[in-house]
Design a protein around this motif. Sequence first.
Motif, mmCIF file in Angstrom:
data_model
loop_
_atom_site.group_PDB
_atom_site.id
_atom_site.type_symbol
_atom_site.label_atom_id
_atom_site.label_comp_id
_atom_site.label_asym_id
_atom_site.label_seq_id
_atom_site.Cartn_x
_atom_site.Cartn_y
_atom_site.Cartn_z
ATOM 1 N N ASN A 51 0.815 -1.216 0.000
ATOM 2 C CA ASN A 51 0.000 0.000 0.000
ATOM 3 C C ASN A 51 0.852 1.271 0.000
ATOM 4 N N ARG A 52 2.164 1.104 -0.002
ATOM 5 C CA ARG A 52 3.056 2.272 0.018
ATOM 6 C C ARG A 52 4.086 2.173 -1.106
ATOM 7 N N LYS A 53 3.575 2.106 -2.350
ATOM 8 C CA LYS A 53 4.428 1.984 -3.535
ATOM 9 C C LYS A 53 5.031 3.316 -3.963
ATOM 10 N N GLY A 54 4.562 4.397 -3.332
ATOM 11 C CA GLY A 54 5.051 5.732 -3.668
ATOM 12 C C GLY A 54 5.033 6.592 -2.420
ATOM 13 N N ILE A 55 4.978 7.899 -2.642
ATOM 14 C CA ILE A 55 4.882 8.833 -1.520
ATOM 15 C C ILE A 55 3.572 9.605 -1.646
ATOM 16 N N ARG A 56 3.130 10.178 -0.538
ATOM 17 C CA ARG A 56 1.935 11.025 -0.564
ATOM 18 C C ARG A 56 2.340 12.409 -0.088
ATOM 19 N N ILE A 57 1.937 13.396 -0.883
ATOM 20 C CA ILE A 57 2.277 14.785 -0.603
ATOM 21 C C ILE A 57 0.988 15.538 -0.303
ATOM 22 N N GLN A 58 0.906 16.093 0.884
ATOM 23 C CA GLN A 58 -0.283 16.826 1.322
ATOM 24 C C GLN A 58 -0.308 18.206 0.670
ATOM 25 N N GLY A 59 -1.493 18.671 0.330
ATOM 26 C CA GLY A 59 -1.657 19.990 -0.292
ATOM 27 C C GLY A 59 -3.067 20.490 -0.078
ATOM 28 N N HIS A 60 -3.543 21.306 -1.012
ATOM 29 C CA HIS A 60 -4.917 21.789 -0.911
ATOM 30 C C HIS A 60 -5.678 21.441 -2.199
ATOM 31 N N MET A 61 -6.983 21.353 -2.062
ATOM 32 C CA MET A 61 -7.845 20.955 -3.180
ATOM 33 C C MET A 61 -7.623 21.887 -4.380
ATOM 34 N N GLY A 62 -7.395 21.291 -5.542
ATOM 35 C CA GLY A 62 -7.220 22.058 -6.776
ATOM 36 C C GLY A 62 -5.792 22.528 -7.028
ATOM 37 N N GLN A 63 -4.887 22.248 -6.123
ATOM 38 C CA GLN A 63 -3.475 22.643 -6.281
ATOM 39 C C GLN A 63 -2.905 22.001 -7.544
ATOM 40 N N PRO A 64 -2.038 22.718 -8.298
ATOM 41 C CA PRO A 64 -1.471 22.135 -9.523
ATOM 42 C C PRO A 64 -0.571 20.936 -9.236
ATOM 43 N N VAL A 65 -0.705 19.927 -10.085
ATOM 44 C CA VAL A 65 0.166 18.750 -10.074
ATOM 45 C C VAL A 65 0.932 18.804 -11.390
ATOM 46 N N ARG A 66 2.264 18.743 -11.280
ATOM 47 C CA ARG A 66 3.123 18.934 -12.459
ATOM 48 C C ARG A 66 3.902 17.662 -12.803
ATOM 49 N N ALA A 67 4.263 17.550 -14.082
ATOM 50 C CA ALA A 67 5.120 16.442 -14.530
ATOM 51 C C ALA A 67 6.486 16.598 -13.873
ATOM 52 N N ALA A 68 6.936 15.568 -13.181
ATOM 53 C CA ALA A 68 8.219 15.610 -12.484
ATOM 54 C C ALA A 68 9.398 15.519 -13.451
ATOM 55 N N GLU A 69 9.137 15.111 -14.672
ATOM 56 C CA GLU A 69 10.152 15.022 -15.717
ATOM 57 C C GLU A 69 9.419 14.971 -17.047
ATOM 58 N N ALA A 70 10.088 15.334 -18.120
ATOM 59 C CA ALA A 70 9.479 15.314 -19.453
ATOM 60 C C ALA A 70 9.120 13.878 -19.850
ATOM 61 N N GLY A 71 8.096 13.741 -20.682
ATOM 62 C CA GLY A 71 7.711 12.414 -21.141
ATOM 63 C C GLY A 71 6.409 12.432 -21.914
ATOM 64 N N LYS A 72 5.840 11.252 -22.059
ATOM 65 C CA LYS A 72 4.603 11.073 -22.821
ATOM 66 C C LYS A 72 3.559 10.424 -21.926
ATOM 67 N N VAL A 73 2.344 10.957 -21.944
ATOM 68 C CA VAL A 73 1.255 10.401 -21.147
ATOM 69 C C VAL A 73 0.837 9.064 -21.762
#
Length: 179
Positions: free
Chosen positions: A77-99
Amino acid sequence: MPEVERSPAKAKHTTGIKPLPDKGSSVATARTQTKPLQSKIVTKPVKPGPVNKRIKLSWTWPTKGKVVQTFSKSDQNRKGIRIQGHMGQPVRAAEAGKVVYAGGGLVGYGNLVIIKHDQEFLSAYGYNRKLLVKEGDKLAKGDIVAHMGSPNRGGQPMLHFEVRKQGKPINPLPLLPRK
């Protein structure tokens, strides 16, 4: 004039044809013609081009906030990390790539974006309220891919962020710059 013998190494072959055996010989052989070997080595300059070079990825934080859960190899259940923020906050690509995936079909991730960065690395961004990209989109590092949501209704807004190397989850914290 006396006849001069030449050694076979210095003799020149002028016709390239083997002599026929005497007519009185009981062994008949076929007439063959041999040509001296000519080998031409042609070299072309090597042009720099798309060689399957491995470029070094330079990761950045996908969003601002406090890390409230870290990666664990032993806990599924902990394959990554969780970062706390606020609703609607922007989430950005951590590196260039293709979706390669954008949707809500994977249970436990909410609205999820998966970006393929190279032949080895993928990154995943889960618990989003709204996705801003679609499959096939090419992204630069820092492009906004989604707006932060929460893992369950009414829960604390956060981003679930994973990095996978050759399909296996790895700890993303060592890849990210120090805060």
